[in-house]
Design a protein around this motif. Structure first.
Motif, PDB file in Angstrom:
ATOM      1  N   SER A 259       0.859  -1.078  -0.111  1.00 28.71           N
ATOM      2  CA  SER A 259       0.071   0.016   0.038  1.00 28.71           C
ATOM      3  C   SER A 259       0.911   1.118  -0.119  1.00 28.71           C
ATOM      4  O   SER A 259       1.851   1.336   0.475  1.00 28.71           O
ATOM      5  CB  SER A 259      -0.790   0.002   1.385  1.00 28.71           C
ATOM      6  N   PRO A 260       0.466   2.421  -0.488  1.00 26.43           N
ATOM      7  CA  PRO A 260       1.238   3.502  -0.726  1.00 26.43           C
ATOM      8  C   PRO A 260       1.782   3.949   1.021  1.00 26.43           C
ATOM      9  O   PRO A 260       3.004   4.557   0.664  1.00 26.43           O
ATOM     10  CB  PRO A 260       0.223   4.557  -1.276  1.00 26.43           C
ATOM     11  N   ASP A 261       1.281   3.706   1.944  1.00 28.55           N
ATOM     12  CA  ASP A 261       1.587   4.295   3.201  1.00 28.55           C
ATOM     13  C   ASP A 261       1.978   2.889   3.992  1.00 28.55           C
ATOM     14  O   ASP A 261       2.057   3.048   5.430  1.00 28.55           O
ATOM     15  CB  ASP A 261       0.555   4.858   3.948  1.00 28.55           C
ATOM     16  N   ALA A 262       2.446   1.757   3.433  1.00 29.01           N
ATOM     17  CA  ALA A 262       3.006   0.681   4.060  1.00 29.01           C
ATOM     18  C   ALA A 262       4.240   1.031   4.887  1.00 29.01           C
ATOM     19  O   ALA A 262       4.889   1.989   4.725  1.00 29.01           O
ATOM     20  CB  ALA A 262       3.164  -0.651   3.268  1.00 29.01           C
ATOM     21  N   VAL A 263       4.314   0.111   5.824  1.00 27.33           N
ATOM     22  CA  VAL A 263       5.796   0.201   6.799  1.00 27.33           C
ATOM     23  C   VAL A 263       6.184  -1.106   6.830  1.00 27.33           C
ATOM     24  O   VAL A 263       5.818  -2.291   6.566  1.00 27.33           O
ATOM     25  CB  VAL A 263       5.243   0.496   8.342  1.00 27.33           C
ATOM     26  N   TYR A 264       7.787  -1.042   6.321  1.00 28.95           N
ATOM     27  CA  TYR A 264       8.690  -2.000   6.230  1.00 28.95           C
ATOM     28  C   TYR A 264       9.545  -2.111   7.466  1.00 28.95           C
ATOM     29  O   TYR A 264      10.334  -0.870   7.521  1.00 28.95           O
ATOM     30  CB  TYR A 264       9.236  -2.097   4.777  1.00 28.95           C
ATOM     31  N   VAL A 265       9.645  -3.114   8.165  1.00 28.80           N
ATOM     32  CA  VAL A 265      10.607  -3.114   9.234  1.00 28.80           C
ATOM     33  C   VAL A 265      11.642  -4.365   9.221  1.00 28.80           C
ATOM     34  O   VAL A 265      11.390  -5.266   8.880  1.00 28.80           O
ATOM     35  CB  VAL A 265       9.671  -3.209  10.492  1.00 28.80           C
ATOM     36  N   ALA A 266      12.955  -3.844   9.178  1.00 33.02           N
ATOM     37  CA  ALA A 266      13.777  -5.000   8.902  1.00 33.02           C
ATOM     38  C   ALA A 266      15.019  -4.448   9.917  1.00 33.02           C
ATOM     39  O   ALA A 266      14.964  -3.477  10.785  1.00 33.02           O
ATOM     40  CB  ALA A 266      14.415  -4.841   7.622  1.00 33.02           C
ATOM     41  N   PRO A 267      15.960  -5.560  10.302  1.00 28.85           N
ATOM     42  CA  PRO A 267      17.222  -5.210  11.129  1.00 28.85           C
ATOM     43  C   PRO A 267      17.901  -4.033  10.620  1.00 28.85           C
ATOM     44  O   PRO A 267      18.421  -3.429  11.727  1.00 28.85           O
ATOM     45  CB  PRO A 267      18.092  -6.570  10.948  1.00 28.85           C
ATOM     46  N   SER A 268      17.861  -3.660   9.533  1.00 27.90           N
ATOM     47  CA  SER A 268      18.569  -2.312   9.167  1.00 27.90           C
ATOM     48  C   SER A 268      17.916  -1.067   9.269  1.00 27.90           C
ATOM     49  O   SER A 268      18.346  -0.185   9.071  1.00 27.90           O
ATOM     50  CB  SER A 268      18.838  -2.492   7.560  1.00 27.90           C
TER      51      SER A 268
ATOM     52  N   GLU B 156       8.926   3.619   5.535  1.00 26.17           N
ATOM     53  CA  GLU B 156       7.583   3.983   5.587  1.00 26.17           C
ATOM     54  C   GLU B 156       7.471   4.557   4.139  1.00 26.17           C
ATOM     55  O   GLU B 156       7.683   5.593   3.679  1.00 26.17           O
ATOM     56  CB  GLU B 156       7.346   5.209   6.688  1.00 26.17           C
ATOM     57  N   GLY B 157       6.362   4.203   3.395  1.00 26.75           N
ATOM     58  CA  GLY B 157       5.822   4.396   2.281  1.00 26.75           C
ATOM     59  C   GLY B 157       6.797   4.008   1.042  1.00 26.75           C
ATOM     60  O   GLY B 157       7.807   3.536   1.336  1.00 26.75           O
ATOM     61  N   HIS B 158       6.216   4.271  -0.273  1.00 33.04           N
ATOM     62  CA  HIS B 158       6.860   3.640  -1.304  1.00 33.04           C
ATOM     63  C   HIS B 158       8.397   4.089  -1.545  1.00 33.04           C
ATOM     64  O   HIS B 158       9.216   3.171  -1.989  1.00 33.04           O
ATOM     65  CB  HIS B 158       5.844   3.978  -2.614  1.00 33.04           C
ATOM     66  N   GLU B 159       8.620   5.393  -1.368  1.00 27.82           N
ATOM     67  CA  GLU B 159       9.778   5.986  -1.724  1.00 27.82           C
ATOM     68  C   GLU B 159      10.946   5.212  -0.907  1.00 27.82           C
ATOM     69  O   GLU B 159      11.886   4.752  -1.278  1.00 27.82           O
ATOM     70  CB  GLU B 159       9.900   7.207  -1.592  1.00 27.82           C
TER      71      GLU B 159
ATOM     72  N   HIS C 294       5.006  -4.922   7.034  1.00 28.35           N
ATOM     73  CA  HIS C 294       6.081  -6.063   6.577  1.00 28.35           C
ATOM     74  C   HIS C 294       7.096  -6.133   7.403  1.00 28.35           C
ATOM     75  O   HIS C 294       8.048  -5.016   7.692  1.00 28.35           O
ATOM     76  CB  HIS C 294       6.513  -5.922   5.187  1.00 28.35           C
ATOM     77  N   ARG C 295       7.248  -7.131   8.222  1.00 23.01           N
ATOM     78  CA  ARG C 295       8.521  -7.290   9.383  1.00 23.01           C
ATOM     79  C   ARG C 295       9.341  -8.299   8.541  1.00 23.01           C
ATOM     80  O   ARG C 295       8.841  -9.644   8.373  1.00 23.01           O
ATOM     81  CB  ARG C 295       7.728  -7.450  10.628  1.00 23.01           C
ATOM     82  N   GLU C 296      10.475  -7.994   8.577  1.00 26.28           N
ATOM     83  CA  GLU C 296      11.560  -9.022   8.197  1.00 26.28           C
ATOM     84  C   GLU C 296      12.498  -9.018   9.299  1.00 26.28           C
ATOM     85  O   GLU C 296      13.024  -8.356   9.945  1.00 26.28           O
ATOM     86  CB  GLU C 296      12.329  -8.178   6.919  1.00 26.28           C
ATOM     87  N   TYR C 297      12.929 -10.466   9.477  1.00 28.82           N
ATOM     88  CA  TYR C 297      14.001 -10.885  10.563  1.00 28.82           C
ATOM     89  C   TYR C 297      15.057 -11.572   9.910  1.00 28.82           C
ATOM     90  O   TYR C 297      14.856 -12.673   9.256  1.00 28.82           O
ATOM     91  CB  TYR C 297      13.134 -11.603  11.682  1.00 28.82           C
ATOM     92  N   TYR C 298      16.119 -11.031  10.061  1.00 25.79           N
ATOM     93  CA  TYR C 298      17.559 -12.121   9.921  1.00 25.79           C
ATOM     94  C   TYR C 298      18.398 -11.652  10.646  1.00 25.79           C
ATOM     95  O   TYR C 298      18.694 -10.565  11.471  1.00 25.79           O
ATOM     96  CB  TYR C 298      17.755 -11.724   8.431  1.00 25.79           C
TER      97      TYR C 298
END
Length: 147
Positions: free
Chosen positions: A28-37, A41-44, A122-126
């Motif tokens: 979604s345009p306002d999605a939040v992606y969380v990763a160890p790094s 927030e958002g597409h950009e 989207h929460r990514e874990y590594y």
């Protein structure tokens, strides 16, 4: 309308094709992606995050080996990420690791919350140490005076 798993597979295929537009089409345009790094927030910002991996590992590939089919909210996947470090790779602290030529194989998992056919979180874990040690780096002792 696609299922959560259809969308996750579309995302995997877009990542493996290194197609940023197709990757963003899954969010979604306002999605939040969380990763160890860090957090994007958002597409950009999400595009920038994926670009770092595609630049550092031009052959980056994600292989899903476990999908918790009974669990669609969140959609949980376990992955193996592979690639060869042949380009600059930005670390969370702002330092850039130049090409090492090392091959990586990193285990990961993620959980994605999906609404209206798009990923909203989207929460990514590594394990970052697993990644960095495969690039030839390790832990350093902290200076006791600054700890």
């Amino acid at each position: 309308m696609s299922t959560a798993w259809d969308l996750k597979r579309q995302l995997k295929n877009a990542i493996n094709a290194h197609d940023l537009q197709r990757v963003l089409d899954c969010y979604s345009p306002d999605a939040v992606y969380v990763a160890p790094s860090g957090i994007a927030e958002g597409h950009e910002e999400i595009a920038w995050h994926y670009e770092q991996y595609f630049k550092g590992f031009p052959d980056f590939h994600a292989t899903a080996w476990l999908e918790l089919a009974e669990c669609a909210i969140p959609a949980v996947t376990e992955w193996t990420y592979t690639g060869t470090h042949t380009g600059p790779f930005l670390l969370p602290d702002g330092h850039v690791i130049e090409r090492t030529g090392h091959r990586i194989t990193v285990r990961a998992s993620c959980a994605a919350h999906i609404e209206d056919g798009k990923i909203i979180t989207h929460r990514e874990y590594y394990d970052q140490l697993e990644l960095y040690s495969q690039l030839g780096f390790g832990l350093t002792e902290l200076n006791p005076a600054s700890a």
